[in-house]
Design an enzyme around this catalytic site. Structure first.
Site, PDB file in Angstrom:
ATOM      1  N   ARG A  56       0.948  -1.155   0.137  1.00  0.00           N
ATOM      2  CA  ARG A  56      -0.187  -0.080  -0.060  1.00  0.00           C
ATOM      3  C   ARG A  56       0.820   1.080  -0.048  1.00  0.00           C
ATOM      4  O   ARG A  56       0.503   2.191   0.710  1.00  0.00           O
ATOM      5  CB  ARG A  56      -1.129  -0.054   0.954  1.00  0.00           C
ATOM      6  CG  ARG A  56      -1.990  -1.106   1.223  1.00  0.00           C
ATOM      7  CD  ARG A  56      -3.198  -0.561   1.610  1.00  0.00           C
ATOM      8  NE  ARG A  56      -4.171  -1.503   1.658  1.00  0.00           N
ATOM      9  CZ  ARG A  56      -4.834  -2.370   2.685  1.00  0.00           C
ATOM     10  NH1 ARG A  56      -4.250  -1.826   4.060  1.00  0.00           N
ATOM     11  NH2 ARG A  56      -5.401  -3.303   2.535  1.00  0.00           N
ATOM     12  N   ARG A  60      -3.370   5.915   1.337  1.00  0.00           N
ATOM     13  CA  ARG A  60      -4.081   7.067   2.117  1.00  0.00           C
ATOM     14  C   ARG A  60      -3.070   7.903   2.908  1.00  0.00           C
ATOM     15  O   ARG A  60      -3.160   9.208   3.351  1.00  0.00           O
ATOM     16  CB  ARG A  60      -5.068   6.710   3.134  1.00  0.00           C
ATOM     17  CG  ARG A  60      -6.366   6.382   2.555  1.00  0.00           C
ATOM     18  CD  ARG A  60      -7.370   6.019   3.225  1.00  0.00           C
ATOM     19  NE  ARG A  60      -7.267   4.597   3.702  1.00  0.00           N
ATOM     20  CZ  ARG A  60      -7.909   3.798   4.421  1.00  0.00           C
ATOM     21  NH1 ARG A  60      -8.871   4.669   5.185  1.00  0.00           N
ATOM     22  NH2 ARG A  60      -7.638   2.683   4.664  1.00  0.00           N
ATOM     23  N   ARG A  69      -8.167  11.495  -4.096  1.00  0.00           N
ATOM     24  CA  ARG A  69      -9.375  10.775  -3.905  1.00  0.00           C
ATOM     25  C   ARG A  69     -10.488  11.805  -3.665  1.00  0.00           C
ATOM     26  O   ARG A  69     -11.797  11.456  -3.802  1.00  0.00           O
ATOM     27  CB  ARG A  69      -9.030   9.990  -2.691  1.00  0.00           C
ATOM     28  CG  ARG A  69      -8.263   8.446  -3.114  1.00  0.00           C
ATOM     29  CD  ARG A  69      -9.338   7.509  -3.685  1.00  0.00           C
ATOM     30  NE  ARG A  69     -10.120   7.060  -2.633  1.00  0.00           N
ATOM     31  CZ  ARG A  69     -11.549   7.297  -2.264  1.00  0.00           C
ATOM     32  NH1 ARG A  69     -12.159   8.237  -3.049  1.00  0.00           N
ATOM     33  NH2 ARG A  69     -11.953   6.590  -1.387  1.00  0.00           N
ATOM     34  N   ASP A 105      -7.227  -2.961  -6.666  1.00  0.00           N
ATOM     35  CA  ASP A 105      -7.842  -3.701  -5.638  1.00  0.00           C
ATOM     36  C   ASP A 105      -8.237  -5.072  -5.640  1.00  0.00           C
ATOM     37  O   ASP A 105      -8.252  -5.600  -6.831  1.00  0.00           O
ATOM     38  CB  ASP A 105      -9.139  -2.753  -5.389  1.00  0.00           C
ATOM     39  CG  ASP A 105      -9.417  -3.333  -3.732  1.00  0.00           C
ATOM     40  OD1 ASP A 105      -9.153  -2.675  -2.674  1.00  0.00           O
ATOM     41  OD2 ASP A 105     -10.272  -4.334  -3.588  1.00  0.00           O
ATOM     42  N   TYR A 182     -14.474 -12.356   1.176  1.00  0.00           N
ATOM     43  CA  TYR A 182     -15.058 -11.015   0.978  1.00  0.00           C
ATOM     44  C   TYR A 182     -16.441 -11.376   0.126  1.00  0.00           C
ATOM     45  O   TYR A 182     -17.610 -10.543   0.524  1.00  0.00           O
ATOM     46  CB  TYR A 182     -14.306 -10.167   0.088  1.00  0.00           C
ATOM     47  CG  TYR A 182     -13.375  -9.512   0.695  1.00  0.00           C
ATOM     48  CD1 TYR A 182     -13.542  -8.097   1.543  1.00  0.00           C
ATOM     49  CD2 TYR A 182     -11.872  -9.701   1.057  1.00  0.00           C
ATOM     50  CE1 TYR A 182     -12.494  -7.423   2.325  1.00  0.00           C
ATOM     51  CE2 TYR A 182     -11.104  -9.110   1.532  1.00  0.00           C
ATOM     52  CZ  TYR A 182     -11.178  -8.012   2.353  1.00  0.00           C
ATOM     53  OH  TYR A 182     -10.100  -7.179   3.033  1.00  0.00           O
TER      54      TYR A 182
END
Ligand SMILES: *[C@@H]1O[C@H](CO)[C@@H](O)[C@H](O)[C@H]1NC(C)=O
Ligand SMILES: *[C@@H]1O[C@H](CO)[C@@H](O)[C@H](O)[C@H]1NC(C)=O
Length: 379
Positions: A56, A60, A69, A105, A182
């Site tokens: 990652r 963020r 974003r 993703d 998921y």
């Protein structure tokens, strides 16, 4: 334009495009790779310096990522090659990293199989119509799934050009059990209890489900290699919810099939096989078994001791990891010491430095600088 100038331009064009690597010759002319330490480490060759990248690393914790974003929804960034490339490039502008990983993703496969996946701020991914009962598997649309993922290939190809050969580009996928989790839970889960109940209550349908996902994953990875991915990582992030016995039954066979079938397909098409990493978070109980699946690199989470891992996997596997992402919140001196200590334990041969899981959103930028510098200076 004068004839002389045109000729000069043509010569420059030739020079720029003749210098291509092997995959480039097969498919499209990509710029020559300048820093191949990552690939050399994966193959067990001598490196100039220990390569380092961070799971990652485009994310963020970077203010420029947050800014982008604000303007674009998460999956719009994934689906728009220009935006995916911009975000992939962001950490490379700041840090002396040895790899890039295409921004995407793991849940793009469930999307391509017909499920809606939304990214909710502060919550994470949400699948409003999960797979609840075996009958729901009929809702999945494996036919045409690969073509619905072509935007990932487009982003990879574009990124190879934008990188100008600076560092290798990694492609990735979620592993079958992790994606199944998921898709049944309808998002992330602290326990994966619904998905684990499936394994017990519907073992035959679980196998069907995992095999369907495995087929989609092999197609997807082959496409990524053709598009220009120079290395691949398979994320079995939800291995941590399985016992060792369950991991060997519901994770390992499919992970092996992914590696075997991809190598087989690429070999038959005379496409060079790229190094592959398996990162099964929480499966430190099965390192020996993981080392027997044909992957070049085994990713470790921070619960695993580097020296014990080396003993278990033997000399012919590259290890990747495994600093605790939480250590990125320590003061710089402590972080530098911990990083140096980690690199000393793993050694310079067959090692790729990384965190033991994804970097977390509040991580100070300076910690990335300290980490990268400490890795490169340690040996
Ligand atoms: C590691 O690879 C070397 C060279 O290919 C080989 O001779 C050796 O037997 C391998 N060791 C193990 C434990 O697989
Ligand atoms: C880091 O390591 C150096 C050299 O070993 C030592 O002098 C220093 O006290 C350590 N710092 C911290 C914060 O652990």
């Amino acid at each position: 334009m004068s004839v002389g100038l045109r000729l000069l331009c043509f010569c420059i064009f030739l020079l720029k495009n003749v210098k291509t690597d092997r995959i480039g010759v097969e498919f499209q002319p990509f710029p020559v790779l300048k820093n191949d330490n990552l690939l050399r480490a994966a193959r067990g060759e001598v490196v100039d310096r220990v390569p380092v990248w961070v799971m990652r690393q485009a994310g963020r914790y970077l203010p420029e990522f947050q800014e982008l974003r604000k303007l674009h929804d998460f999956f719009t960034v994934c689906r728009t090659p220009e935006l995916a490339c911009e975000v992939t490039m962001q950490p490379l502008r700041r840090f002396d990293l040895d790899a890039s990983i295409i921004f995407s993703d793991i849940l793009v496969i469930p999307q391509a199989l017909g499920l809606t996946v939304e990214m909710h701020a502060g919550v994470g991914p949400v699948l409003p119509q999960p797979i609840v009962v075996p009958e729901d598997l009929k809702r999945l649309t494996p036919d045409g799934a690969l073509s619905r993922l072509s935007y990932v290939g487009d982003a990879i190809t574009m990124m190879r050009h934008k990188l100008e050969g600076r560092v290798p580009l990694i492609g990735f996928t979620g592993a079958p059990w992790t994606l199944m989790g998921y898709m049944i839970e309808g998002g992330g889960s602290k326990t994966m209890s619904k998905a684990k109940a499936w394994l017990n209550e519907h073992p035959e349908d679980s196998k069907l489900f995992l095999n369907l996902l495995t087929d989609a994953i092999v197609d997807y990875l082959e496409m990524q290699v053709k598009a220009g991915a120079q290395m691949l990582q398979v994320f079995e992030s939800s291995a941590e919810h399985l016992s060792k016995e369950q991991f060997l039954q519901w994770g390992v066979p499919y992970l092996k099939r992914i590696r075997d079938e991809l190598v087989d397909r690429l070999t038959k098409k005379a496409i060079p096989v790229v190094p592959m990493t398996l990162f099964a978070k929480g499966a430190g109980h099965s390192l020996k078994e993981q080392s027997e699946l044909g992957y070049d690199v085994i990713g470790l989470d921070w619960t695993v001791d580097p020296l014990e891992a080396r003993t278990l996997v033997g000399p012919n596997i590259t290890l990747q990891g495994n600093l605790d992402p939480q250590d990125m919140y320590r003061d710089p001196d402590e972080l530098r010491n911990l990083t140096t200590e980690m690199v000393h334990k793993f050694g310079k041969s067959r090692y790729i430095a990384n965190l033991g899981h994804g970097i977390t959103p509040q991580t100070p930028i300076t910690s990335m600088e300290v980490l990268v510098e400490a890795v490169h200076k340690a040996l």
